[in-house]
Design a protein around this motif. Structure first.
Motif, PDB file in Angstrom:
ATOM      1  N   ALA A 100      -2.906  -7.593  -4.919  1.00 39.63           N
ATOM      2  CA  ALA A 100      -2.122  -6.612  -4.456  1.00 39.63           C
ATOM      3  C   ALA A 100      -0.452  -6.492  -4.125  1.00 39.63           C
ATOM      4  N   ALA A 103       1.030  -6.830  -7.801  1.00 37.42           N
ATOM      5  CA  ALA A 103       0.986  -5.433  -8.553  1.00 37.42           C
ATOM      6  C   ALA A 103       2.239  -4.483  -7.865  1.00 37.42           C
ATOM      7  N   ALA A 104       2.283  -4.832  -6.399  1.00 37.73           N
ATOM      8  CA  ALA A 104       3.282  -4.082  -5.657  1.00 37.73           C
ATOM      9  C   ALA A 104       4.654  -4.324  -6.312  1.00 37.73           C
ATOM     10  N   PHE A 107       5.421  -2.982  -9.785  1.00 36.54           N
ATOM     11  CA  PHE A 107       5.884  -1.567  -9.923  1.00 36.54           C
ATOM     12  C   PHE A 107       6.783  -1.138  -9.108  1.00 36.54           C
ATOM     13  N   ARG A 108       7.146  -2.078  -7.965  1.00 33.92           N
ATOM     14  CA  ARG A 108       8.440  -1.489  -7.430  1.00 33.92           C
ATOM     15  C   ARG A 108       9.723  -1.794  -8.155  1.00 33.92           C
ATOM     16  N   ASP A 200       3.300   2.587  -3.877  1.00 33.23           N
ATOM     17  CA  ASP A 200       2.362   2.309  -3.061  1.00 33.23           C
ATOM     18  C   ASP A 200       1.098   3.231  -3.565  1.00 33.23           C
ATOM     19  N   VAL A 203       0.222   1.609  -7.173  1.00 32.62           N
ATOM     20  CA  VAL A 203      -0.638   0.386  -6.395  1.00 32.62           C
ATOM     21  C   VAL A 203      -2.093   0.313  -6.190  1.00 32.62           C
ATOM     22  N   ARG A 204      -2.258   1.365  -5.495  1.00 30.47           N
ATOM     23  CA  ARG A 204      -3.629   1.755  -4.885  1.00 30.47           C
ATOM     24  C   ARG A 204      -4.609   2.367  -6.215  1.00 30.47           C
TER      25      ARG A 204
END
Length: 218
Positions: A100, A103-104, A107-108, A200, A203-204
Motif C-alpha cells: 500500500a 503503490a502510494a 502514484f503520487r 488515494d 491506490v485503492r
C-alpha cells in the motif's frame, strides 16, 4: 528525427556542432510545449510560428525536423520520459515498503509529475489524439510501457505474498486507462477533489485489483 537539411558542422561560439544542435532542438521543444500545450494548440501552430517562438529560423527548423508532427512526436515522448523517470525514482526510493505504501509513493510521483504543468497533460491526453496512425501507434506503445510497469509491480508483489498470482495483463491495461482518464479530468477541473484524494482513490483501486479475494488490507 533528422530533418531535410544538413546542419552545419565544426565549432562556433565555443560550442561543438552537436552541442548547438542539441540546444536548437531543446529550444524548438520548449516552444512546442508552450504552443502545442497551451495556445493555439498543435493543429493551429505553423512552422513559422514555432520557429519565431523558439527564436530560430525556419531553416534551422528543417535542419532538426521534417514536419510539425515530428515535433509533437518528440514532445510526447519527452513528457512521458519525465513521468517515467519520476516513477522509477519513486519506486527505487520505496524499496521494500509494504504494498500500500509503495503503490502510494509511485502514484503520487506519477500524478505530481504529470499534473505539475497543464501543458504536459494536454500533450499527453489531448493533442496526441487523432493526429495520424503513426502517432496513435506511438501513443499506444507508450501506454503499453505503463501497463508493463504495473504488471511488473504486481508480479513483484505476488512474489512477496502481497498479491494474487495471476496474469495481470488485462487488469493493468484497464487500470492505466482509469489513471489516464481520472488525471485528465482532474487537470481539466472536472473532478472536485485534491490531488492527494485522486491518488488515494487510484491506490485503492490498484490494491483491490492486486489483493487475493478475502484478504484484508494490511
Amino acid at each position: 528525427m533528422a530533418g531535410r537539411l544538413r546542419a552545419p558542422t565544426g565549432r562556433y561560439g565555443g560550442k561543438s556542432a552537436a552541442q548547438r544542435q542539441a540546444e536548437r532542438r531543446r529550444r524548438f521543444l520548449d516552444a512546442a510545449l508552450q504552443l502545442f500545450g497551451d495556445t493555439p494548440g498543435y493543429r493551429a501552430t505553423t512552422v513559422a510560428a514555432l520557429s519565431e517562438a523558439a527564436g530560430l529560423s525556419t531553416r534551422q527548423f528543417y535542419e532538426e525536423f521534417r514536419t510539425l508532427e515530428d515535433v509533437l512526436a518528440a514532445l510526447h515522448l519527452q513528457v512521458n520520459d519525465w513521468a517515467e523517470q519520476a516513477v522509477l525514482a519513486a519506486a527505487a526510493d520505496a524499496g521494500d515498503l509494504p504494498l500500500a505504501e509503495r503503490a502510494a509513493a509511485i502514484f503520487r510521483a506519477y500524478a505530481a509529475d504529470v499534473t505539475c504543468d497543464p501543458r504536459r497533460v494536454r500533450i499527453t491526453f489531448v493533442e496526441i489524439i487523432g493526429v495520424s496512425p503513426r502517432l496513435e501507434e506511438q501513443r499506444l506503445a507508450r501506454r503499453a510501457r505503463w501497463v508493463d510497469l504495473i504488471r511488473a509491480e504486481a508480479e513483484a508483489a505476488a512474489e512477496r505474498g502481497e498479491a494474487a498470482r495471476r496474469d495481470y495483463r488485462l487488469a493493468a491495461t484497464a487500470f492505466i486507462g482509469g489513471v489516464n482518464g481520472l488525471l485528465h479530468d482532474y487537470s481539466a477541473g472536472w473532478v472536485d477533489a485534491t490531488l492527494d484524494e485522486v491518488v488515494d482513490e487510484l491506490v485503492r483501486q490498484l490494491l483491490a485489483v492486486l489483493r487475493p479475494p478475502g484478504r484484508e488490507a494490511g
